[in-house]
Design a protein around this motif. Structure first.
Motif, PDB file in Angstrom:
ATOM      1  N   PRO A  58       0.792  -1.239   0.000  1.00  0.00           N
ATOM      2  CA  PRO A  58       0.000   0.000   0.000  1.00  0.00           C
ATOM      3  C   PRO A  58       0.820   1.283   0.000  1.00  0.00           C
ATOM      4  O   PRO A  58       0.476   2.244  -0.681  1.00  0.00           O
ATOM      5  CB  PRO A  58      -0.835  -0.111   1.285  1.00  0.00           C
ATOM      6  CG  PRO A  58      -0.959  -1.593   1.502  1.00  0.00           C
ATOM      7  CD  PRO A  58       0.360  -2.168   1.036  1.00  0.00           C
ATOM      8  N   SER A  59       1.928   1.304   0.728  1.00  0.00           N
ATOM      9  CA  SER A  59       2.728   2.534   0.814  1.00  0.00           C
ATOM     10  C   SER A  59       3.416   2.869  -0.513  1.00  0.00           C
ATOM     11  O   SER A  59       3.857   3.990  -0.715  1.00  0.00           O
ATOM     12  CB  SER A  59       3.775   2.419   1.925  1.00  0.00           C
ATOM     13  OG  SER A  59       4.706   1.397   1.603  1.00  0.00           O
ATOM     14  N   ARG A  60       3.498   1.902  -1.431  1.00  0.00           N
ATOM     15  CA  ARG A  60       4.168   2.124  -2.721  1.00  0.00           C
ATOM     16  C   ARG A  60       3.189   2.372  -3.859  1.00  0.00           C
ATOM     17  O   ARG A  60       3.592   2.554  -4.996  1.00  0.00           O
ATOM     18  CB  ARG A  60       5.056   0.930  -3.045  1.00  0.00           C
ATOM     19  CG  ARG A  60       6.169   0.779  -1.992  1.00  0.00           C
ATOM     20  CD  ARG A  60       7.160  -0.199  -2.406  1.00  0.00           C
ATOM     21  NE  ARG A  60       7.642   0.203  -3.743  1.00  0.00           N
ATOM     22  CZ  ARG A  60       8.760  -0.203  -4.264  1.00  0.00           C
ATOM     23  NH1 ARG A  60       9.526  -1.003  -3.590  1.00  0.00           N
ATOM     24  NH2 ARG A  60       9.129   0.156  -5.468  1.00  0.00           N
ATOM     25  N   ILE A  61       1.886   2.368  -3.549  1.00  0.00           N
ATOM     26  CA  ILE A  61       0.865   2.582  -4.575  1.00  0.00           C
ATOM     27  C   ILE A  61       0.403   4.030  -4.486  1.00  0.00           C
ATOM     28  O   ILE A  61      -0.109   4.449  -3.437  1.00  0.00           O
ATOM     29  CB  ILE A  61      -0.322   1.619  -4.381  1.00  0.00           C
ATOM     30  CG1 ILE A  61       0.161   0.176  -4.495  1.00  0.00           C
ATOM     31  CG2 ILE A  61      -1.417   1.924  -5.402  1.00  0.00           C
ATOM     32  CD1 ILE A  61      -0.875  -0.864  -4.140  1.00  0.00           C
ATOM     33  N   PRO A  62       0.570   4.814  -5.562  1.00  0.00           N
ATOM     34  CA  PRO A  62       0.147   6.219  -5.510  1.00  0.00           C
ATOM     35  C   PRO A  62      -1.374   6.328  -5.526  1.00  0.00           C
ATOM     36  O   PRO A  62      -2.014   6.135  -6.548  1.00  0.00           O
ATOM     37  CB  PRO A  62       0.775   6.817  -6.778  1.00  0.00           C
ATOM     38  CG  PRO A  62       0.966   5.654  -7.692  1.00  0.00           C
ATOM     39  CD  PRO A  62       1.156   4.450  -6.838  1.00  0.00           C
ATOM     40  N   PHE A  63      -1.941   6.579  -4.358  1.00  0.00           N
ATOM     41  CA  PHE A  63      -3.394   6.659  -4.238  1.00  0.00           C
ATOM     42  C   PHE A  63      -3.750   7.688  -3.188  1.00  0.00           C
ATOM     43  O   PHE A  63      -3.221   7.658  -2.074  1.00  0.00           O
ATOM     44  CB  PHE A  63      -3.970   5.285  -3.845  1.00  0.00           C
ATOM     45  CG  PHE A  63      -5.456   5.296  -3.630  1.00  0.00           C
ATOM     46  CD1 PHE A  63      -6.319   5.329  -4.706  1.00  0.00           C
ATOM     47  CD2 PHE A  63      -5.977   5.281  -2.353  1.00  0.00           C
ATOM     48  CE1 PHE A  63      -7.683   5.348  -4.526  1.00  0.00           C
ATOM     49  CE2 PHE A  63      -7.347   5.289  -2.151  1.00  0.00           C
ATOM     50  CZ  PHE A  63      -8.203   5.317  -3.236  1.00  0.00           C
ATOM     51  N   VAL A  64      -4.659   8.575  -3.527  1.00  0.00           N
ATOM     52  CA  VAL A  64      -5.135   9.574  -2.591  1.00  0.00           C
ATOM     53  C   VAL A  64      -6.648   9.498  -2.583  1.00  0.00           C
ATOM     54  O   VAL A  64      -7.295   9.640  -3.624  1.00  0.00           O
ATOM     55  CB  VAL A  64      -4.685  10.999  -2.997  1.00  0.00           C
ATOM     56  CG1 VAL A  64      -5.260  12.028  -2.036  1.00  0.00           C
ATOM     57  CG2 VAL A  64      -3.167  11.079  -3.045  1.00  0.00           C
ATOM     58  N   ALA A  65      -7.228   9.250  -1.428  1.00  0.00           N
ATOM     59  CA  ALA A  65      -8.686   9.182  -1.303  1.00  0.00           C
ATOM     60  C   ALA A  65      -9.164  10.395  -0.520  1.00  0.00           C
ATOM     61  O   ALA A  65      -8.591  10.732   0.517  1.00  0.00           O
ATOM     62  CB  ALA A  65      -9.088   7.903  -0.602  1.00  0.00           C
TER      63      ALA A  65
END
Length: 142
Positions: free
Chosen positions: A126-133
């Protein structure tokens, strides 16, 4: 400004592809949004720009923009469309190596004409996946 483009679809996703080798393509975020607009533009899920190679050992480079104008790292259906288009425009059949923001992708035209791509191993950390919610999805579960 007048630009040539190709409208394509792969597995239900539709794309507008610009060849930035034969013409100068420099689009602002607002222009990208306007192109992707399904009511007032061409309409698409994503816009792809094909550029000269940037990475040694690749034949071409591509960039991907979402309909909101943001640039993203990868899209499997999009790169398949780009590879199909490049195989026809350049005459390069078989395997080609394409540079992308996430690294090198190998695309191959199979005997039956399908395009397959090897995009490497998926990332699940998860920390390496560029995702902003903006909100938590679990608030909306029924």
């Amino acid at each position: 400004m007048e630009l040539k483009f190709t409208k394509m679809q792969g597995a239900g996703n539709d794309f507008v592809v610009f060849n930035d080798i034969d013409q100068q393509v420099d689009l602002s975020r607002e222009q990208l949004q306007r192109i992707a607009d399904r009511h007032f533009g061409i309409g698409c899920d994503q816009i792809l720009l094909v550029e000269p190679p940037r990475i040694e050992g690749t034949e071409f480079h591509y960039r991907i923009f979402n309909a909101d104008g943001s640039e993203v790292q990868q899209c499997g259906n999009g790169v398949r469309c780009v590879a199909w288009m490049l195989a026809r425009e350049s005459g390069k059949r078989g395997s080609m190596h394409l540079g992308s923001p996430s690294g090198i992708v190998e695309a191959r035209e199979e005997q039956d004409g399908r395009i397959t791509v090897s995009m490497g191993a998926p990332e699940f950390e998860p920390s390496r996946i560029p995702f902003v919610a903006e909100t938590r999805a679990d608030r909306y579960l029924l």
